[in-house]
Design an enzyme around this catalytic site. Structure first.
Site, PDB file in Angstrom:
ATOM      1  N   GLY A  71     -20.006 -48.090  78.055  1.00  8.69           N
ATOM      2  CA  GLY A  71     -20.823 -48.570  79.165  1.00  8.69           C
ATOM      3  C   GLY A  71     -20.323 -49.909  79.690  1.00  8.69           C
ATOM      4  O   GLY A  71     -20.309 -50.150  80.900  1.00  8.69           O
ATOM      5  N   ASN A 147     -32.880 -53.249  78.638  1.00 10.13           N
ATOM      6  CA  ASN A 147     -32.637 -52.849  77.249  1.00 10.13           C
ATOM      7  C   ASN A 147     -33.587 -53.466  76.231  1.00 10.13           C
ATOM      8  O   ASN A 147     -33.710 -52.957  75.129  1.00 10.13           O
ATOM      9  CB  ASN A 147     -31.173 -53.120  76.851  1.00 10.13           C
ATOM     10  CG  ASN A 147     -30.683 -54.471  77.317  1.00 10.13           C
ATOM     11  OD1 ASN A 147     -31.054 -54.944  78.378  1.00 10.13           O
ATOM     12  ND2 ASN A 147     -29.851 -55.100  76.523  1.00 10.13           N
ATOM     13  N   GLN A 175     -29.303 -47.356  79.375  1.00  9.11           N
ATOM     14  CA  GLN A 175     -30.469 -47.122  78.498  1.00  9.11           C
ATOM     15  C   GLN A 175     -31.278 -45.884  78.889  1.00  9.11           C
ATOM     16  O   GLN A 175     -32.223 -45.535  78.185  1.00  9.11           O
ATOM     17  CB  GLN A 175     -31.400 -48.354  78.539  1.00  9.11           C
ATOM     18  CG  GLN A 175     -30.875 -49.552  77.783  1.00  9.11           C
ATOM     19  CD  GLN A 175     -30.877 -49.348  76.267  1.00  9.11           C
ATOM     20  OE1 GLN A 175     -31.622 -48.536  75.719  1.00  9.11           O
ATOM     21  NE2 GLN A 175     -30.021 -50.066  75.563  1.00  9.11           N
ATOM     22  N   SER A 195     -23.349 -44.464  78.944  1.00 12.03           N
ATOM     23  CA  SER A 195     -22.617 -44.571  77.675  1.00 12.03           C
ATOM     24  C   SER A 195     -23.150 -43.532  76.690  1.00 12.03           C
ATOM     25  O   SER A 195     -24.364 -43.456  76.460  1.00 12.03           O
ATOM     26  CB  SER A 195     -22.813 -45.983  77.118  1.00 12.03           C
ATOM     27  OG  SER A 195     -22.159 -46.102  75.891  1.00 12.03           O
ATOM     28  N   ALA A 196     -22.232 -42.736  76.094  1.00 14.16           N
ATOM     29  CA  ALA A 196     -22.644 -41.575  75.292  1.00 14.16           C
ATOM     30  C   ALA A 196     -23.458 -41.935  74.057  1.00 14.16           C
ATOM     31  O   ALA A 196     -24.349 -41.187  73.652  1.00 14.16           O
ATOM     32  CB  ALA A 196     -21.396 -40.789  74.873  1.00 14.16           C
ATOM     33  N   HIS A 197     -23.164 -43.112  73.439  1.00 14.05           N
ATOM     34  CA  HIS A 197     -23.813 -43.381  72.150  1.00 14.05           C
ATOM     35  C   HIS A 197     -25.289 -43.738  72.271  1.00 14.05           C
ATOM     36  O   HIS A 197     -25.980 -43.897  71.272  1.00 14.05           O
ATOM     37  CB  HIS A 197     -23.042 -44.454  71.362  1.00 14.05           C
ATOM     38  CG  HIS A 197     -23.197 -45.860  71.855  1.00 14.05           C
ATOM     39  ND1 HIS A 197     -24.081 -46.735  71.278  1.00 14.05           N
ATOM     40  CD2 HIS A 197     -22.591 -46.549  72.851  1.00 14.05           C
ATOM     41  CE1 HIS A 197     -23.989 -47.926  71.895  1.00 14.05           C
ATOM     42  NE2 HIS A 197     -23.095 -47.829  72.853  1.00 14.05           N
ATOM     43  N   THR A 233      -4.163 -41.934  77.939  1.00 13.63           N
ATOM     44  CA  THR A 233      -4.424 -40.536  77.564  1.00 13.63           C
ATOM     45  C   THR A 233      -5.878 -40.416  77.127  1.00 13.63           C
ATOM     46  O   THR A 233      -6.386 -41.231  76.358  1.00 13.63           O
ATOM     47  CB  THR A 233      -3.468 -40.110  76.431  1.00 13.63           C
ATOM     48  OG1 THR A 233      -2.140 -40.363  76.897  1.00 13.63           O
ATOM     49  CG2 THR A 233      -3.631 -38.653  76.077  1.00 13.63           C
ATOM     50  N   CYS A 319     -26.813 -56.757  70.925  1.00 17.19           N
ATOM     51  CA  CYS A 319     -25.741 -57.726  71.204  1.00 17.19           C
ATOM     52  C   CYS A 319     -26.175 -59.158  70.964  1.00 17.19           C
ATOM     53  O   CYS A 319     -25.343 -60.041  70.802  1.00 17.19           O
ATOM     54  CB  CYS A 319     -25.202 -57.636  72.622  1.00 17.19           C
ATOM     55  SG  CYS A 319     -25.810 -56.376  73.626  1.00 17.19           S
TER      56      CYS A 319
END
Ligand code: PLP
Length: 373
Positions: A71, A147, A175, A195-197, A233, A319
């Site tokens: 993200g 967040n 979020q 963001s995937a996580h 890649t 964070c």
């Protein structure tokens, strides 16, 4: 000892089906997606399938999605890619560091930045954005939901302000996937970071929606991957994981929201039943995200005591954790310093059960009662 992870806003555990898909791909698919032969084509097809899953879930076109490393990277590509020397940007004071710190460096390069503070309801007032528009305003960057507070901004209205004034709108929606519906077809958003996580996908992979017609300058030079905007890649397994996680998050959205809201209700009613004094800072918020103050109780000590009982929560966002200072986001939202220091972020998700909630509410109540005594 029972363990309950209640820090869904920091990151989520990976979904089993997503992890299995990624493992199969890691083991069996290795071609470079840019190669012309069948190995390359197989990898390429996996990436395009994921792009389609994301586009279908968000109501946009496949060509409008690029894959990134996270993200934070999506935010960097969006902001640095659009801003020219001397442009003015409007954003908010409670954005993620991957927006705020980009804005600080853009300021050093000669751009001007206006940061709007959240109102008492934890939201950014579209009227304040409107009032701060100048002839030089090129971009508005506002997060869809915060967040720490979980407050959801009125992106529909902010989008209209941007559109009426011919200004590009970037939205950090990191979020929000799997928590609220998002249909890009109905919103005037020009770029959006995910963001995937944060939705039971893998770490280290994100995406950026870039509406057709928006022209970005690359911030990294290299091969021509991802519309020339993200060279290197591709992370094939991660991208496949992102696509499947997105599909699952959006397919079961209503069901998950209902489940999480019932957990939230159960949690706060247990606290009330146990006569715990608490303050929920945000009313209109993301399901499962509770910025919750416990007056007269030190938030850091509470976090540590909960951890010893197997319950993981956070003090501020991930964070900013490790600091004993009151969260700047809470202070910006007008919460006084003492109460901010007594505030935890407890975030629930689809993984939680009633038993988990009962355990967390009991653990919290017994710690608070002990501290008070
Ligand atoms: N934006 C927001 C609102 C976030 O909460 C986060 C992560 O906590 C990010 C961006 C950064 O995402 P990533 O960890 O994928 O870089």
């Amino acid at each position: 000892m029972k363990k309950v992870y209640c820090d869904i806003s920091a990151t989520t555990p990976i979904d089993d089906e997503v992890a299995n898909l990624m493992l199969t791909i890691q083991k069996n698919v290795f071609g470079n997606p840019s190669s012309i032969h069948k190995y390359g084509q197989e990898s390429h097809a996996i990436i395009e399938k994921s792009r389609l899953q994301i586009a279908d879930s968000l109501g946009c076109h496949q060509e409008e999605i690029i894959f990134t490393g996270c993200g934070s990277e999506s935010n960097n590509i969006a902001l640095k890619g659009i801003i020219n020397t001397d442009d003015h940007i409007i954003s908010s004071s409670y954005e993620h560091p991957s927006v705020i710190n980009v804005l600080r460096s853009l300021e050093k390069q000669g751009n001007s930045v206006t940061l709007i503070r959240p109102a008492a309801d934890g939201k950014i007032d579209p009227e304040s954005i409107k009032k701060n528009i100048t002839k030089k305003t090129r971009m508005i960057s506002i997060m869809l939901a915060n967040n720490e507070l979980g407050s959801i901004n009125n992106i529909n209205k902010i989008g209209n302000v941007a559109k009426e004034n011919n200004i590009i709108l970037h939205v950090d929606a990191v979020q929000c996937i799997g928590k609220i519906p998002i249909n890009l077809n109905h919103l005037s958003i020009d770029m959006m970071s995910i963001s995937a996580h944060k939705f039971y996908g893998p770490k280290g992979v994100g995406a950026l929606f870039i509406r057709k017609g928006i022209d970005l300058n690359p911030i990294l030079d290299g091969g021509g991957q991802e519309l020339n905007l993200r060279p290197g890649t591709e992370n094939i397994a991660g991208i496949a994981g992102l696509g499947l996680a997105m599909k699952k998050a959006c397919q079961k959205l209503e069901e998950n929201i209902e489940h999480i809201k019932s957990l939230e209700d159960r949690f706060v009613s247990l606290l009330s039943k146990n006569k715990i004094n608490y303050i929920l800072h945000t009313k209109d918020r993301l399901p499962g995200v509770l910025a919750i103050g416990f007056p007269e109780i030190d938030g850091q000590s509470l976090l540590i005591a909960l951890d010893l009982k197997g319950v993981a929560v956070s003090f501020g966002s991930a964070c900013s954790s490790g600091t004993t200072k009151a969260s700047k986001i809470l202070l910006d939202a007008g919460i006084d310093e003492k109460l901010a220091k007594s505030t935890l972020r407890i975030s629930f998700g689809k993984i939680h059960t009633n038993d988990d909630i009962d355990y967390v509410a009991d653990a919290l109540s017994s710690i608070i009662n002990r501290i008070k005594q």
